[in-house]
Design a protein around this motif. Structure first.
Motif, short mmCIF file in Angstrom:
data_model
loop_
_atom_site.label_atom_id
_atom_site.label_comp_id
_atom_site.label_asym_id
_atom_site.label_seq_id
_atom_site.Cartn_x
_atom_site.Cartn_y
_atom_site.Cartn_z
N ILE A 68 -5.38 5.45 1.22
CA ILE A 68 -5.61 5.94 -0.14
C ILE A 68 -4.82 7.22 -0.33
O ILE A 68 -5.07 8.23 0.32
N GLU A 69 -3.84 7.13 -1.22
CA GLU A 69 -3.00 8.28 -1.53
C GLU A 69 -3.42 8.88 -2.86
O GLU A 69 -4.00 8.20 -3.71
N PRO A 70 -3.15 10.14 -3.08
CA PRO A 70 -3.48 10.75 -4.38
C PRO A 70 -2.70 10.08 -5.51
O PRO A 70 -1.63 9.49 -5.30
N SER A 124 10.05 6.28 -6.55
CA SER A 124 9.47 5.31 -5.63
C SER A 124 8.14 5.84 -5.13
O SER A 124 7.93 7.05 -5.09
N PHE A 125 7.26 4.91 -4.77
CA PHE A 125 5.94 5.28 -4.26
C PHE A 125 5.58 4.30 -3.17
O PHE A 125 5.50 3.12 -3.40
N ALA A 126 5.42 4.80 -1.96
CA ALA A 126 5.34 3.91 -0.81
C ALA A 126 4.00 3.23 -0.66
O ALA A 126 3.94 2.11 -0.17
N ALA A 127 2.91 3.85 -1.04
CA ALA A 127 1.60 3.29 -0.74
C ALA A 127 1.43 1.91 -1.34
O ALA A 127 1.63 1.72 -2.53
N CYS A 128 1.05 0.94 -0.54
CA CYS A 128 0.76 -0.42 -0.96
C CYS A 128 1.97 -1.17 -1.48
O CYS A 128 1.83 -2.21 -2.09
#
Length: 528
Positions: free
Chosen positions: A35-37, A18-22
């Motif tokens: 803005i995440e890496p 899972s990836f939370a950004a956006c």
């Protein structure tokens, strides 16, 4: 890099990531999201179950890992057979073409399984012509005497509703308020199509709901096909997640199409279901099992199947053909079994409008076709470790592109439905994509760009950007936007810049970037 990540996740046993950004559906929508890496999973545009690492000319054609894991590869390949081959009137298993049709194969509209190409003329048999005609009155209402996707081909003894030899496409230059020039002096070009069809090219009367439309009020525009890879993954996005995106945008003051959503609620959902619309520029389709491909394999070719034993046809056309002496003279020669009454007019209408026609596509063949359609993988992102791509990625978010081209979504359990009733909920015959983080770069919401000679109604669903950077190698063209007016990424971006456009604020920021930074944004878009 991509090989390293593929091996890494294979050894992890396809762990769910899972990836939370956006993509956090509980977080408030932000005009400039954090803005995440770049993370490992971002290379997997279609998630672990939906991504191919093929970046060659066949990148859009691969089955998903979900298809392979389920042992459906052979059926996927047989379904592909129906997408690629040309249909005829009586050669099995590709029989049943006509009596009217838009194209004689799916692939002629989707070259290399991708977006249609920009064309200089309208001919259904021209390879790569993905154009569909949009014929309306002055209020943007479709002419009901034509089908929604107007047909320009017919099998004997019938005649096409529109004579395509008389359709004219003219590409005109457009100069925007900035003179097609960035502040640093670099220029760009913008073009758009004007389509004209003379009155004598129409075989049927020009009508809307039985009322005659003055020819002077008829408008014609073009809409092109889009890439069909990854459509099964889009179907796996939960309905509630789509609603959450609409709510988030409404709370942020974004203008939404009131025909679909208002005051935190759906104004209309698909057919007699609770499912929101999610496919096509016009948001005309809901679940994939009754959406673009499931619809097109029937109405583009007019090939019947067990749950659609009728022609894609209008009553106006049937009446016109039935009263045509040339059609009458040849009808029984081509259709001797339809000499039911001896009254040729009655028999022609009965054939064209019959609701219980013989089945031409078998159920097994249709299942295979839908395994293929739902099973097309998305190409993995490329070059995300390139410094220029990473710069473009940050700028894409900083200037606001990600507000509409939302980077990622999380699929649900993918217990899909079929409003047509052919497939049961979560039917085991089709591949599924539960709990995947996917990167389509679309909010699946309609916005307005106010382009010259705009799309019908002015509202257009945000097109997913995933995989489009491979269009040139897969389809032979890089054309973008709904009618292929943009020949490259810069042109597509600058068509967002009208003073009334929902994306105007983003384009103002893009214009002020240095040439190097603009190129970095383009490089990123080509990489995803």
């Amino acid at each position: 890099m991509k090989g390293f990540f593929y091996s890494k996740y294979f050894l992890m046993g396809l762990a769910v990531l899972s990836f939370a950004a956006c993509s956090d559906e509980d977080a408030p929508r932000q005009i400039n999201p954090p803005i995440e890496p770049v993370t490992d999973e971002e290379w997997y545009a279609g998630g672990l179950l939906g991504t191919t690492f093929n970046s060659s000319a066949s990148a859009y054609e691969d089955p998903t890992p979900a298809v392979e894991n389920a042992g459906m590869t052979d059926k996927f390949k047989y379904g592909e057979y129906f997408f690629e081959r040309t249909y005829t009137q009586n050669t099995k298993p590709f029989n049943g073409l006509g009596p009217l049709y838009v194209r004689n194969s799916c692939m002629s509209c989707h070259p290399g399984y991708g977006h249609g190409k920009r064309m200089e003329r309208y001919r259904a048999d021209d390879w790569g012509n993905g154009y569909l005609l949009v014929v309306t009155d002055h209020t943007d209402t479709y002419l009901s005497s034509l089908t929604g996707m107007p047909q320009t081909k017919a099998t004997a003894p019938f005649k096409a509703p529109i004579d395509e030899d008389k359709i004219n496409i003219e590409w005109l230059d457009y100069t925007d308020e900035w003179g097609n020039k960035f502040p640093d002096g670099e220029t760009y070009s913008l073009i758009y199509p004007e389509v004209t069809i003379p009155e004598d090219a129409y075989y049927v009367p020009l009508e809307v709901n039985g009322k005659t439309v003055d020819y002077a009020n008829v408008k014609v525009r073009l809409e092109s096909t889009i890439g069909i890879y990854g459509t099964g993954l889009i179907d796996a996005i939960p309905d509630d997640s789509l609603k959450a995106e609409y709510i988030r945008q409404e709370k942020a003051g974004v203008s939404l199409n009131p025909s679909f959503f208002a005051n935190g609620k759906w104004v209309k959902t698909y057919g007699n279901t609770t499912h929101p619309f999610r496919y096509t520029y016009a948001l005309s389709r809901g679940p994939l099992q009754d959406a673009a491909g499931a619809n097109a394999i029937w109405n583009i070719t007019n090939v019947t199947r067990s749950n659609r034993r009728y022609h894609y046809m209008t009553q106006t056309y049937a009446n016109t053909a039935a009263n045509d002496p040339e059609v009458q003279n040849k009808f029984y020669e081509y259709f001797p079994d339809w000499n039911k009454t001896g009254n040729v007019k009655e028999d022609i209408i009965n054939y064209l409008m019959n609701q219980e026609l013989p089945v031409e596509m078998t159920d097994d063949d249709y299942v295979d076709f839908m395994i293929w359609h739902r099973g097309l993988a998305v190409p993995a992102a490329r070059n995300l470790d390139d410094p220029d791509v990473q710069k473009g990625r940050s700028l894409f978010r900083e200037i606001g592109c990600a507000s509409c081209h939302r980077p990622s979504w999380k699929t649900g359990k993918d217990n899909f439905t079929d409003p047509s009733g052919f497939f049961s909920d979560g039917d085991a015959r089709l591949p599924r994509y539960p709990d995947q983080t996917i990167w389509p770069y679309s909010d699946f919401v309609q916005h307005r760009l106010y382009m010259e000679n705009d799309i019908r109604t002015g509202w257009c669903r945000t097109t997913p950007l995933w995989g489009r950077g491979l269009s040139a190698i897969c389809t032979g063209a890089s054309d973008r936007l709904h009618d292929c007016r943009a020949r490259n990424v810069i042109e597509a971006i600058m068509w967002h810049g009208n003073a009334q456009s929902d994306a105007r604020w983003t384009i103002e920021k893009f214009r002020t970037l240095s040439k190097e930074d603009r190129e970095a944004v383009v490089k990123f878009i080509e990489a995803i």
